[in-house]
Motif scaffolding. Sequence first.
Motif, PDB file in Angstrom:
ATOM      1  N   PRO A 162       0.826  -1.216   0.000  1.00 23.47           N
ATOM      2  CA  PRO A 162       0.000   0.000   0.000  1.00 23.47           C
ATOM      3  C   PRO A 162       0.861   1.267   0.000  1.00 23.47           C
ATOM      4  O   PRO A 162       1.949   1.294   0.563  1.00 23.47           O
ATOM      5  CB  PRO A 162      -0.793  -0.123   1.305  1.00 23.47           C
ATOM      6  N   THR A 163       0.342   2.309  -0.638  1.00 21.84           N
ATOM      7  CA  THR A 163       1.046   3.595  -0.686  1.00 21.84           C
ATOM      8  C   THR A 163       0.284   4.715   0.006  1.00 21.84           C
ATOM      9  O   THR A 163       0.875   5.733   0.372  1.00 21.84           O
ATOM     10  CB  THR A 163       1.306   4.005  -2.140  1.00 21.84           C
ATOM     11  N   SER A 164      -1.012   4.573   0.193  1.00 20.95           N
ATOM     12  CA  SER A 164      -1.776   5.592   0.942  1.00 20.95           C
ATOM     13  C   SER A 164      -3.088   5.007   1.434  1.00 20.95           C
ATOM     14  O   SER A 164      -3.625   4.065   0.837  1.00 20.95           O
ATOM     15  CB  SER A 164      -2.050   6.825   0.077  1.00 20.95           C
ATOM     16  N   TYR A 165      -3.559   5.580   2.541  1.00 22.51           N
ATOM     17  CA  TYR A 165      -4.859   5.234   3.113  1.00 22.51           C
ATOM     18  C   TYR A 165      -5.671   6.509   3.252  1.00 22.51           C
ATOM     19  O   TYR A 165      -5.145   7.539   3.696  1.00 22.51           O
ATOM     20  CB  TYR A 165      -4.712   4.640   4.522  1.00 22.51           C
ATOM     21  N   THR A 166      -6.955   6.440   2.917  1.00 23.05           N
ATOM     22  CA  THR A 166      -7.892   7.519   3.241  1.00 23.05           C
ATOM     23  C   THR A 166      -9.012   6.907   4.069  1.00 23.05           C
ATOM     24  O   THR A 166      -9.687   5.984   3.624  1.00 23.05           O
ATOM     25  CB  THR A 166      -8.471   8.170   1.980  1.00 23.05           C
ATOM     26  N   THR A 205      -6.165  11.427   5.152  1.00 16.19           N
ATOM     27  CA  THR A 205      -5.271  10.642   4.289  1.00 16.19           C
ATOM     28  C   THR A 205      -3.886  10.541   4.911  1.00 16.19           C
ATOM     29  O   THR A 205      -3.360  11.535   5.432  1.00 16.19           O
ATOM     30  CB  THR A 205      -5.168  11.271   2.881  1.00 16.19           C
ATOM     31  N   TRP A 206      -3.329   9.333   4.855  1.00 13.48           N
ATOM     32  CA  TRP A 206      -1.967   9.067   5.313  1.00 13.48           C
ATOM     33  C   TRP A 206      -1.165   8.544   4.126  1.00 13.48           C
ATOM     34  O   TRP A 206      -1.598   7.619   3.425  1.00 13.48           O
ATOM     35  CB  TRP A 206      -1.952   8.002   6.411  1.00 13.48           C
ATOM     36  N   GLU A 207       0.026   9.126   3.903  1.00 17.56           N
ATOM     37  CA  GLU A 207       0.934   8.651   2.866  1.00 17.56           C
ATOM     38  C   GLU A 207       1.903   7.645   3.484  1.00 17.56           C
ATOM     39  O   GLU A 207       2.434   7.875   4.572  1.00 17.56           O
ATOM     40  CB  GLU A 207       1.707   9.820   2.242  1.00 17.56           C
ATOM     41  N   LEU A 208       2.135   6.549   2.760  1.00 23.25           N
ATOM     42  CA  LEU A 208       2.963   5.468   3.291  1.00 23.25           C
ATOM     43  C   LEU A 208       4.250   5.325   2.470  1.00 23.25           C
ATOM     44  O   LEU A 208       4.274   5.654   1.296  1.00 23.25           O
ATOM     45  CB  LEU A 208       2.178   4.153   3.256  1.00 23.25           C
ATOM     46  N   PRO A 209       5.321   4.868   3.127  1.00 22.69           N
ATOM     47  CA  PRO A 209       5.382   4.311   4.494  1.00 22.69           C
ATOM     48  C   PRO A 209       5.635   5.333   5.587  1.00 22.69           C
ATOM     49  O   PRO A 209       5.629   4.982   6.765  1.00 22.69           O
ATOM     50  CB  PRO A 209       6.554   3.334   4.402  1.00 22.69           C
TER      51      PRO A 209
END
Length: 316
Positions: A162-166, A205-209
């Motif tokens: 994964p690269t981002s979560y909203t 939104t969170w950008e990963l990692p």
Amino acid sequence: MKTLTKDAVKEAAEDLIEAFGTTTTLDVKNKLRQQGFQALQAEVSTLMDEVTAEESWQFNHNGRYRVYRFGPDSNDTFHKYLENGQQFWEVLASDKELVVNEGVVGTNGQMQKQTFPTNRKTIAQSKKLYQEQKQVGYAEATDQRLPFALRKKYANYLSKKPTSYTIGFFDVSALEKQATEFTLTNQQTTKGYIIQSKNVGYDFTWELPQSKISLADILKNTQVIDQLFKHDKRSVTGEKIKTTKAYQQNEEALIAYEAYKPQAAASLIEIKASIDNVYKIDISFEGGDQISLSKFDLNLQQELLPVARQILIQAG
């Protein structure tokens, strides 16, 4: 010649019924002899009677031999998880599909699927495989991962990075501060800020990692979130303003003014949100794939959040 067993009789009879719709004790005997068994007609007939009773098969007599056919198909499931050292093996049989999952303990492993003409055959094959694994040293154990059904359903995403979560929340209690230009009653202007108490819908939104730790704190939270948390972006999906208080730049309350005009985006200064008020989680992956997990389609605690947590493990 091989010694005749009930399992051998059952397997031969099942193969014949699946191929031709029915079978007879004579056909079963001939098939067994072709397979190298010492099969006598009387012994085959006796074992066929036992199998028929156990499996609820149907039969009639054609004048010389009994003619056998399957009864109504079963609707059983069979699930076993075993380990042998650092290796695991797992089987799930449901409907007409058999899934075997194996690999290193703690990983998702590799899944292989087979389809059979009946649930009865699927269950029989799964039990046969299970016994074979026990014979080579595997033993039943407790699986610490997601339930098998979820890993099977989301297998395509559980192997991606994964690269981002909203995460979308509804009915959040929040205090927001916003820089503002006020028009006073004498039509002069002055700068200050407003603080609004709201019930809000937010998409965070969170950008990963890089934001993995702060996101993990949110996903594992089982209580009301009553403090500000780190996120990379925020958007409003709906709001109801409860109170608005105005202040001058010197922080004195501004009692009278005609209008105000926001000068910058609002910032959060307090928040109170429940993890039960998550309504969706959108996840993006390397390569451009996406998945949207919705509370309206999935059970929040039993499927949506566990799947989101498991995918996060792969964020690096």
